[in-house]
Write an enzyme that holds these catalytic residues in place. Structure first.
Site, PDB file in Angstrom:
ATOM      1  N   LYS A 129      11.613 -57.353  -3.512  1.00  0.00           N
ATOM      2  CA  LYS A 129      12.093 -58.722  -3.772  1.00  0.00           C
ATOM      3  C   LYS A 129      12.080 -59.065  -5.257  1.00  0.00           C
ATOM      4  O   LYS A 129      12.887 -59.869  -5.721  1.00  0.00           O
ATOM      5  CB  LYS A 129      11.282 -59.744  -2.997  1.00  0.00           C
ATOM      6  N   GLU A 153      16.396 -56.121   4.213  1.00  0.00           N
ATOM      7  CA  GLU A 153      15.666 -56.883   5.234  1.00  0.00           C
ATOM      8  C   GLU A 153      14.160 -56.939   4.935  1.00  0.00           C
ATOM      9  O   GLU A 153      13.505 -57.971   5.154  1.00  0.00           O
ATOM     10  CB  GLU A 153      15.893 -56.224   6.610  1.00  0.00           C
ATOM     11  N   VAL A 156      11.895 -59.705   2.385  1.00  0.00           N
ATOM     12  CA  VAL A 156      11.358 -61.044   2.689  1.00  0.00           C
ATOM     13  C   VAL A 156      10.722 -61.029   4.075  1.00  0.00           C
ATOM     14  O   VAL A 156      11.356 -60.636   5.065  1.00  0.00           O
ATOM     15  CB  VAL A 156      12.474 -62.123   2.647  1.00  0.00           C
ATOM     16  N   GLY A 158       8.331 -59.248   5.564  1.00  0.00           N
ATOM     17  CA  GLY A 158       7.923 -58.012   6.245  1.00  0.00           C
ATOM     18  C   GLY A 158       8.722 -57.722   7.495  1.00  0.00           C
ATOM     19  O   GLY A 158       9.933 -57.512   7.448  1.00  0.00           O
ATOM     20  N   ILE A 160       9.636 -59.590  10.012  1.00  0.00           N
ATOM     21  CA  ILE A 160      10.513 -60.621  10.623  1.00  0.00           C
ATOM     22  C   ILE A 160      11.951 -60.357  10.179  1.00  0.00           C
ATOM     23  O   ILE A 160      12.209 -60.266   8.975  1.00  0.00           O
ATOM     24  CB  ILE A 160      10.125 -62.044  10.164  1.00  0.00           C
ATOM     25  N   GLY A 211      -3.445 -52.883   2.686  1.00  0.00           N
ATOM     26  CA  GLY A 211      -2.079 -52.583   2.242  1.00  0.00           C
ATOM     27  C   GLY A 211      -1.153 -53.785   2.246  1.00  0.00           C
ATOM     28  O   GLY A 211       0.065 -53.638   2.362  1.00  0.00           O
ATOM     29  N   ASP A 225       5.201 -63.767  -5.889  1.00  0.00           N
ATOM     30  CA  ASP A 225       5.863 -63.002  -4.820  1.00  0.00           C
ATOM     31  C   ASP A 225       6.603 -63.954  -3.861  1.00  0.00           C
ATOM     32  O   ASP A 225       7.760 -63.700  -3.500  1.00  0.00           O
ATOM     33  CB  ASP A 225       4.811 -62.180  -4.064  1.00  0.00           C
ATOM     34  N   LYS A 229      10.700 -64.250  -3.101  1.00  0.00           N
ATOM     35  CA  LYS A 229      11.309 -64.267  -1.761  1.00  0.00           C
ATOM     36  C   LYS A 229      12.122 -65.545  -1.557  1.00  0.00           C
ATOM     37  O   LYS A 229      13.195 -65.512  -0.935  1.00  0.00           O
ATOM     38  CB  LYS A 229      10.213 -64.147  -0.702  1.00  0.00           C
ATOM     39  N   GLY A 326       2.333 -55.418   5.255  1.00  0.00           N
ATOM     40  CA  GLY A 326       1.658 -54.281   5.888  1.00  0.00           C
ATOM     41  C   GLY A 326       2.625 -53.129   6.085  1.00  0.00           C
ATOM     42  O   GLY A 326       3.844 -53.309   6.135  1.00  0.00           O
TER      43      GLY A 326
HETATM   44  P1  NAP Z   1       2.629 -48.858  -3.196  1.00  0.00           P
HETATM   45  O1  NAP Z   1       1.725 -48.623  -2.069  1.00  0.00           O
HETATM   46  O2  NAP Z   1       2.045 -49.172  -4.539  1.00  0.00           O
HETATM   47  O3  NAP Z   1       3.589 -47.576  -3.320  1.00  0.00           O
HETATM   48  C1  NAP Z   1       4.483 -47.408  -4.374  1.00  0.00           C
HETATM   49  C2  NAP Z   1       5.001 -45.989  -4.334  1.00  0.00           C
HETATM   50  O4  NAP Z   1       5.991 -45.834  -5.344  1.00  0.00           O
HETATM   51  C3  NAP Z   1       3.929 -44.934  -4.615  1.00  0.00           C
HETATM   52  O5  NAP Z   1       4.145 -43.794  -3.840  1.00  0.00           O
HETATM   53  C4  NAP Z   1       4.135 -44.609  -6.080  1.00  0.00           C
HETATM   54  O6  NAP Z   1       3.774 -43.282  -6.422  1.00  0.00           O
HETATM   55  C5  NAP Z   1       5.626 -44.769  -6.204  1.00  0.00           C
HETATM   56  N1  NAP Z   1       6.022 -45.149  -7.569  1.00  0.00           N
HETATM   57  C6  NAP Z   1       5.709 -46.290  -8.224  1.00  0.00           C
HETATM   58  N2  NAP Z   1       6.249 -46.268  -9.453  1.00  0.00           N
HETATM   59  C7  NAP Z   1       6.906 -45.103  -9.564  1.00  0.00           C
HETATM   60  C8  NAP Z   1       7.662 -44.484 -10.593  1.00  0.00           C
HETATM   61  N3  NAP Z   1       7.855 -45.078 -11.787  1.00  0.00           N
HETATM   62  N4  NAP Z   1       8.198 -43.264 -10.362  1.00  0.00           N
HETATM   63  C9  NAP Z   1       8.019 -42.659  -9.182  1.00  0.00           C
HETATM   64  N5  NAP Z   1       7.314 -43.185  -8.164  1.00  0.00           N
HETATM   65  C10 NAP Z   1       6.765 -44.393  -8.355  1.00  0.00           C
HETATM   66  O7  NAP Z   1       3.645 -50.058  -2.895  1.00  0.00           O
HETATM   67  P2  NAP Z   1       4.085 -50.596  -1.457  1.00  0.00           P
HETATM   68  O8  NAP Z   1       3.071 -51.579  -0.977  1.00  0.00           O
HETATM   69  O9  NAP Z   1       4.498 -49.487  -0.618  1.00  0.00           O
HETATM   70  O10 NAP Z   1       5.343 -51.490  -1.882  1.00  0.00           O
HETATM   71  C11 NAP Z   1       6.564 -50.884  -2.211  1.00  0.00           C
HETATM   72  C12 NAP Z   1       7.637 -51.973  -2.310  1.00  0.00           C
HETATM   73  O11 NAP Z   1       7.731 -52.645  -1.066  1.00  0.00           O
HETATM   74  C13 NAP Z   1       7.339 -53.063  -3.333  1.00  0.00           C
HETATM   75  O12 NAP Z   1       8.578 -53.512  -3.863  1.00  0.00           O
HETATM   76  C14 NAP Z   1       6.710 -54.176  -2.501  1.00  0.00           C
HETATM   77  O13 NAP Z   1       6.887 -55.451  -3.087  1.00  0.00           O
HETATM   78  C15 NAP Z   1       7.532 -54.044  -1.239  1.00  0.00           C
HETATM   79  N6  NAP Z   1       6.892 -54.571  -0.043  1.00  0.00           N
HETATM   80  C16 NAP Z   1       5.609 -54.217   0.271  1.00  0.00           C
HETATM   81  C17 NAP Z   1       5.038 -54.699   1.443  1.00  0.00           C
HETATM   82  C18 NAP Z   1       3.630 -54.368   1.825  1.00  0.00           C
HETATM   83  O14 NAP Z   1       3.148 -54.970   2.794  1.00  0.00           O
HETATM   84  N7  NAP Z   1       2.962 -53.471   1.160  1.00  0.00           N
HETATM   85  C19 NAP Z   1       5.782 -55.539   2.273  1.00  0.00           C
HETATM   86  C20 NAP Z   1       7.101 -55.861   1.934  1.00  0.00           C
HETATM   87  C21 NAP Z   1       7.651 -55.365   0.772  1.00  0.00           C
HETATM   88  P3  NAP Z   1       2.267 -42.767  -6.324  1.00  0.00           P
HETATM   89  O15 NAP Z   1       1.982 -42.683  -4.841  1.00  0.00           O
HETATM   90  O16 NAP Z   1       2.293 -41.439  -6.960  1.00  0.00           O
HETATM   91  O17 NAP Z   1       1.417 -43.789  -7.012  1.00  0.00           O
HETATM   92  N1  HSE Z   2       2.399 -58.610  -0.994  1.00  0.00           N
HETATM   93  C1  HSE Z   2       3.380 -59.108  -0.082  1.00  0.00           C
HETATM   94  C2  HSE Z   2       2.760 -60.150   0.816  1.00  0.00           C
HETATM   95  C3  HSE Z   2       3.923 -57.975   0.730  1.00  0.00           C
HETATM   96  O1  HSE Z   2       1.525 -60.204   0.885  1.00  0.00           O
HETATM   97  O2  HSE Z   2       3.481 -60.924   1.427  1.00  0.00           O
HETATM   98  C4  HSE Z   2       5.041 -58.392   1.648  1.00  0.00           C
HETATM   99  O3  HSE Z   2       6.180 -58.729   0.917  1.00  0.00           O
END
Ligand code: NAP
Ligand code: HSE
Length: 445
Positions: A129, A153, A156, A158, A160, A211, A225, A229, A326
C-alpha cells in the site's frame, strides 16, 4: 489420413472438437516469481503447498512458484534453495514466469521492480500500500501502457476482499462515506492493552512476533499505514488523488492504560479509525484513534481484525469484516488476484484518480473525550471546567484518578467543534496548571 495429412475425424470437424474439449478441460498455468519471501511470501508458499490441487479444481488455474527474490542469503526459507535468488533480473527475464508477486514492501526498489516487471510483459500482484499510495497513478498507467494487469487486493485490509467489493460488487453505487479500522497492528495493540492489560511495548512486540506489523512499526502505530490504505481506497472509490499531506493523521502512541480503562467505564472502547467522507465537492480524510460505543458496529472488531463500513447510494450501509493482517489472510488476498489474472487476463480494476476535489481534513463536530494530566491542587478541576465552559463546551461525564497527589482528570463532552476544543486545550495548557500534554479523542457515534 488423407494425402493432405488430415484425419477423417478432422474432415468431420471431430478433431477440432476433441482438441477443444481437451483445452476446455485443461488448466491455465500461473507461474509465479515472488519478490520477497517474508511473512506474506511464506504464506503464499504455504497456501500453494496445501491448497494448490483444490484451487486448480475449483478455478482451473495450475499454480507454480518458479522462484523468489530475497535480500539476505543464509536465512531458512520455505522453498528449496535453488529457487531462492538474489538477482531480480532473473525473475523479469524468465519467459517461464507469467505473474510477478511483489511482497517485499517499501518504496524503492519495489516501485522500480513493479515497473520493470510490467515492462518485461508480466502481470503484477502487490500487497504494498505504501508504493500504491505514493505512486499508484504512475504504476497503473504503466500497466495500461503495457496491457498487463495489476492486482492489489492484499494492499488493504489483509484477507477482506474490499478492493473487489468496491471495484466490482458495489460498482453500481456512488459511495459517500467509508469508515473503518484499516490497521491490524494498532487494533491488536489496543485490544491486548484492554483485554490482557499489556503495556503498549509488550503488545507491539506480540504483534511483531505474529507477523502483523510493518518492517518499521512506526508506520502502524503512527497511523501512516492506515493513511496509505485510506489513500488507496479514496483514489479507487472517489477517483480523486490524495496524498499523506491531505489527511489528518494521529497515531495511538499517546493512549495510556488509564484512557482504555476510563473509556470502558464510560461505555466505550478505543479503536484506530479511518474516515473518508464526501461533503459536497470536498473529501474529508482522517486517521485517528476514537472512542467507539460498545454497541457501534466497530466496537467488537478486535485483535488484528479490520472492518470497513461503506455507504452506497444503492446498497445502503455494508460492513466488511475480517483479518486485516498476518501471513495467511494476506496471502489469501494475493492468491485471489493471481487466480483472477490467470483466468481473466484482460479484466482490470480502474484506477483513475483524475476527479478534481478539495481533499483535506474538514472541520467537524463530535463529542470528545479529554484527559488532563495534573498534580492535585485545589480548584484545578473547576478551572478546567470553567475554560471549557467559556468555549461553549459542556460536560457529560467527569472523573479524577489521582494517586499520591498526581494523576489525570477525564472528561466527556457534549457535541462540540474541533476548533473550540483546540482553543480550550491551548488555553488550559498555557495556564500552566497541567503536569503534561492534554489528550483529546473524538467519539465516533
Ligand atoms: P517481510 O516479512 O519483512 O518480508 C519482506 C521480504 O522481502 C523478505 O523476504 C525480504 O528479504 C524481502 N526484501 C525486502 N527488501 C528487499 C530487497 N531490497 N531486495 C530483495 N528482497 C527484499 O514483509 P511482509 O510482512 O511479508 O510484507 C510484505 C509486503 O506486504 C509489505 O508491502 C507489507 O506492507 C505488505 N503487507 C503485509 C501484511 C502482513 O500482515 N505482514 C499484510 C498486508 C500487506 P529477506 O527475507 O532476505 O529479509
Ligand atoms: N501492518 C499492517 C497492519 C499489515 O497491521 O494492518 C496489513 O496491511
Amino acid at each position: 489420413m488423407d494425402r493432405a495429412g488430415r484425419s477423417p475425424c478432422s474432415l468431420l470437424g471431430l478433431d477440432t472438437l476433441s482438441r477443444g474439449a481437451r483445452i476446455f478441460g485443461m488448466s491455465k498455468p500461473a507461474r509465479l516469481g515472488l519478490l520477497g519471501l517474508g511473512t506474506v511470501g511464506s504464506g503464499l508458499v504455504e497456501i500453494v503447498r496445501k491448497n494448490a490441487a483444490s484451487i486448480e479444481k475449483r478455478s482451473g488455474v495450475r499454480l507454480e512458484i518458479v522462484r523468489a527474490l530475497v535480500k539476505s542469503p543464509g536465512k531458512a526459507r520455505p522453498l528449496p534453495l535453488e529457487q531462492v535468488v538474489l538477482d531480480a533480473e532473473s525473475i523479469f527475464n524468465d519467459p517461464g514466469i507469467d505473474i510477478v508477486v511483489e511482497v517485499m514492501g517499501g518504496i524503492e526498489p519495489a516501485k522500480g521492480y513493479i515497473l520493470r516487471a510490467l515492462e518485461a510483459g508480466k502481470s503484477v500482484v502487490t500487497a504494498n500500500k505504501a508504493v500504491l499510495a505514493a505512486h499508484g497513478a504512475e504504476i497503473f498507467q504503466k500497466a495500461k501502457d503495457t496491457g498487463k494487469q495489476l492486482g492489489f487486493e492484499a494492499s488493504v485490509c489483509g484477507g477482506i476482499p474490499i478492493i473487489r467489493a468496491l471495484s466490482s460488487g458495489m460498482i453500481a453505487n456512488e459511495v459517500d462515506e467509508l469508515v473503518g479500522i484499516l490497521n491490524g497492528t494498532s487494533n491488536y495493540i489496543l485490544t491486548r492493552m484492554y483485554k490482557d492489560k499489556l503495556s503498549f511495548e509488550e503488545a507491539l512486540r506480540l504483534a511483531q512476533v505474529n507477523g502483523l506489523a510493518e518492517a518499521d512499526p512506526t508506520f502502524d502505530v503512527e497511523g501512516i499505514d492506515a493513511a496509505h490504505k485510506l489513500i488507496v481506497l479514496t483514489e479507487l472509490t472517489f477517483q480523486t488523488k490524495a496524498t499523506l499531506d491531505d489527511l489528518e493523521r494521529e497515531g495511538i502512541t499517546q493512549i495510556e492504560p488509564v484512557d482504555i480503562k476510563v473509556a470502558d467505564e464510560f461505555g466505550f472502547v478505543i479503536k484506530p479509525v479511518a474516515v473518508a467522507r464526501r461533503q459536497g465537492d470536498a473529501l474529508d480524510l482522517r486517521v485517528h484513534p476514537a472512542l467507539v460505543p460498545f454497541e457501534h458496529p466497530l466496537g467488537p472488531v478486535s485483535d488484528e481484525f479490520n472492518a470497513v463500513m461503506v455507504k452506497g447510494d444503492a446498497t445502503g450501509e455494508m460492513i466488511f469484516h475480517g483479518k486485516g493482517a498476518g501471513s495467511l489472510p494476506t496471502a489469501s488476498a494475493v492468491m485471489s488476484d493471481i487466480i483472477e489474472i490467470a483466468r481473466n487476463p484482460s479484466s482490470g480494476v480502474m484506477w483513475n484518480p483524475t476527479k478534481s476535489r478539495r481533499v483535506n481534513h474538514l472541520e467537524g463536530r463530535s463529542r470528545y473525550y479529554l484527559r488532563f494530566p495534573i498534580h492535585d491542587r485545589s480548584g484545578l478541576i473547576g478551572k478546567i471546567a470553567t475554560v471549557l465552559g467559556n468555549y461553549g463546551i459542556s460536560i457529560t461525564h467527569a472523573l479524577a484518578r489521582l494517586n499520591n497527589g498526581t494523576g489525570n482528570v477525564m472528561i466527556v463532552t457534549h457535541e462540540t467543534s474541533e476548533t473550540e476544543v483546540c482553543r480550550a486545550l491551548a488555553e488550559i495548557t498555557a495556564a500552566g496548571v497541567l503536569s503534561g500534554e492534554p489528550l483529546s479523542l473524538r467519539i465516533l457515534e
